[in-house]
Design a protein around this motif. Structure first.
Motif, mmCIF file in Angstrom:
data_model
loop_
_atom_site.group_PDB
_atom_site.id
_atom_site.type_symbol
_atom_site.label_atom_id
_atom_site.label_comp_id
_atom_site.label_asym_id
_atom_site.label_seq_id
_atom_site.Cartn_x
_atom_site.Cartn_y
_atom_site.Cartn_z
ATOM 1 N N ALA A 9 -0.920 -5.987 10.078
ATOM 2 C CA ALA A 9 -1.856 -6.853 9.366
ATOM 3 C C ALA A 9 -3.232 -6.645 9.958
ATOM 4 O O ALA A 9 -3.393 -5.965 10.965
ATOM 5 C CB ALA A 9 -1.455 -8.316 9.495
ATOM 6 N N ARG A 47 -1.194 -14.755 1.819
ATOM 7 C CA ARG A 47 -0.863 -15.686 2.898
ATOM 8 C C ARG A 47 0.255 -16.566 2.375
ATOM 9 O O ARG A 47 0.073 -17.291 1.408
ATOM 10 C CB ARG A 47 -2.087 -16.537 3.251
ATOM 11 N N THR A 48 1.419 -16.468 2.977
ATOM 12 C CA THR A 48 2.565 -17.215 2.490
ATOM 13 C C THR A 48 2.448 -18.686 2.881
ATOM 14 O O THR A 48 1.433 -19.142 3.403
ATOM 15 C CB THR A 48 3.871 -16.597 3.026
ATOM 16 N N SER A 96 5.782 -16.881 8.307
ATOM 17 C CA SER A 96 5.219 -15.558 8.556
ATOM 18 C C SER A 96 5.098 -14.763 7.261
ATOM 19 O O SER A 96 6.096 -14.514 6.575
ATOM 20 C CB SER A 96 6.112 -14.789 9.536
ATOM 21 N N THR A 97 3.869 -14.360 6.943
ATOM 22 C CA THR A 97 3.667 -13.524 5.757
ATOM 23 C C THR A 97 4.308 -12.156 5.946
ATOM 24 O O THR A 97 4.874 -11.586 5.012
ATOM 25 C CB THR A 97 2.168 -13.368 5.465
ATOM 26 N N ARG A 98 4.212 -11.607 7.170
ATOM 27 C CA ARG A 98 4.845 -10.303 7.425
ATOM 28 C C ARG A 98 6.338 -10.363 7.123
ATOM 29 O O ARG A 98 6.891 -9.469 6.485
ATOM 30 C CB ARG A 98 4.639 -9.889 8.876
ATOM 31 N N PHE A 143 6.824 -10.492 3.398
ATOM 32 C CA PHE A 143 6.614 -9.160 2.820
ATOM 33 C C PHE A 143 7.861 -8.282 3.018
ATOM 34 O O PHE A 143 8.264 -7.546 2.117
ATOM 35 C CB PHE A 143 5.414 -8.478 3.476
ATOM 36 N N ALA A 157 -1.309 -9.259 6.028
ATOM 37 C CA ALA A 157 -0.929 -10.654 6.218
ATOM 38 C C ALA A 157 -2.208 -11.432 6.527
ATOM 39 O O ALA A 157 -2.787 -11.299 7.601
ATOM 40 C CB ALA A 157 0.078 -10.773 7.351
#
Length: 345
Positions: free
Chosen positions: A18, A132-133, A138-140, A143, A161
């Motif tokens: 990110a 951005r979740t 965690s967005t990573r 993903f 992210a």
């Protein structure tokens, strides 16, 4: 913006996963983090006094009648006006819906993201994925679980992210439901030449529904999103995000959706539509019409689509077409157009 921007993002995103805050500060620097709108940051914003379009086109394609998903997506993009707005080297943010790690339709289908990314590349653009979740998640990880990261890697495009990115303050005089009429937006969003939204049609337990306009929540700073949900006015605040982050195009993948519940899980339905538009309000109206036809819950299934608080506020501030009469349906069969018109009013 030239391709060096895309290459810099690509190296950082795949080496670090990110865009780190320090890198973001270097790439998207402003005057010492001052609480003001950075230069160029209004490129996606509506004017201070927007004039709603006389007509907005929404492309409507039945994927079940198309030879392939790619053919359906390509036709929807074409009918919506195409990608002629992309100039060689333009950076194009592909904004998926990744509020969780759950599979489509809770989140964007990675195959659709790949299709649109390829179209952007063919048009000469430099696509990158960013989101951005849900706050404190965690967005990573999202993903990875959804396949979005693998889809981006397969095309060697960056996947950011946004919780790792720096933030800018962007003010709009019509954003009256936000503190000081100011939104905290992640800087990579403001640095992009174009935004293409990739959403799915879902009911939402707090926002009523999530499609084009609510998908933009993912570009708002996480801490600001916590405050966004507090007190009254949530749905109005959701509509007002479009004042500062107007997409160049939005694609709605409505092969499936949620008719109740949502956003991350709910009762599945099959609207069977791929829709696209440059107008997020018009696209949401058509998406809501398809959800209602597919059997959506009473919250969005009864009364006028235009009386839903998010829709009403978006119409008031000039986000897009403010009535069904102002929406042109491109590609819809006569039968589909008649049913949609009944819902749109």
């Amino acid at each position: 913006m030239d391709r060096s921007f895309h290459r810099r993002l690509g190296r950082r995103s795949f080496l670090a996963g990110a865009l780190g805050a320090a890198s973001a500060a270097a790439l998207y620097a402003t005057s010492g983090g001052a609480r003001s709108t950075p230069a160029g940051a209004r490129s996606h914003a509506l004017p201070d006094s927007p004039s709603p379009p006389a007509k907005s086109t929404v492309a409507v394609v039945r994927p079940s009648a198309s030879p392939s998903l790619r053919a359906a997506v390509e036709e929807a993009v074409r009918l919506a006006g195409g990608l002629g707005f992309i100039r060689p080297g333009d950076s194009v943010l592909l904004k998926p819906a990744v509020n969780s790690g759950n599979a489509y339709p809770a989140t964007t289908d990675p195959e659709v993201l790949q299709i649109v990314a390829r179209l952007v590349l063919e048009a000469g653009g430099a696509p990158f994925v960013a989101d951005r979740t849900m706050f404190l998640h965690s967005t990573r990880a999202a993903f990875e679980r959804t396949g979005i990261l693998d889809a981006a890697r397969s095309l060697e495009i960056p996947c950011l992210a946004l919780e790792d990115a720096d933030v800018a303050w962007v003010r709009h005089p019509l954003a009256v439901n936000w503190p000081d009429r100011t939104l905290r937006i992640y800087r990579p969003v403001l640095a992009a030449d174009h935004i293409i939204g990739l959403c799915t049609p879902r009911t939402h337990s707090r926002g009523d529904f999530t499609m084009a306009m609510k998908n933009a929540v993912g570009i708002v700073d996480g801490a600001a999103r916590v405050r966004m949900h507090l007190g009254s006015g949530l749905r109005a605040r959701l509509a007002e995000i479009s004042l500062v982050a107007r997409p160049s195009l939005v694609l709605l993948d409505g092969r499936a959706g949620f008719a109740d519940g949502g956003p991350d899980q709910g009762d599945r339905c099959r609207p069977d539509v791929i829709a696209a538009s440059t107008d997020p309000l018009a696209l949401d109206a058509v998406g809501l019409a398809f959800l209602r036809i597919a059997g959506a819950n009473d919250r969005i299934g009864r009364g006028s689509i235009w009386d839903l608080p998010m829709m009403r506020r978006a119409a008031e501030i000039g986000v897009g077409a403010a009535s069904g009469e102002r929406i042109r349906l491109a590609g819809a069969s006569d039968a589909d157009a008649a049913r949609l018109r009944r819902e749109l009013g």
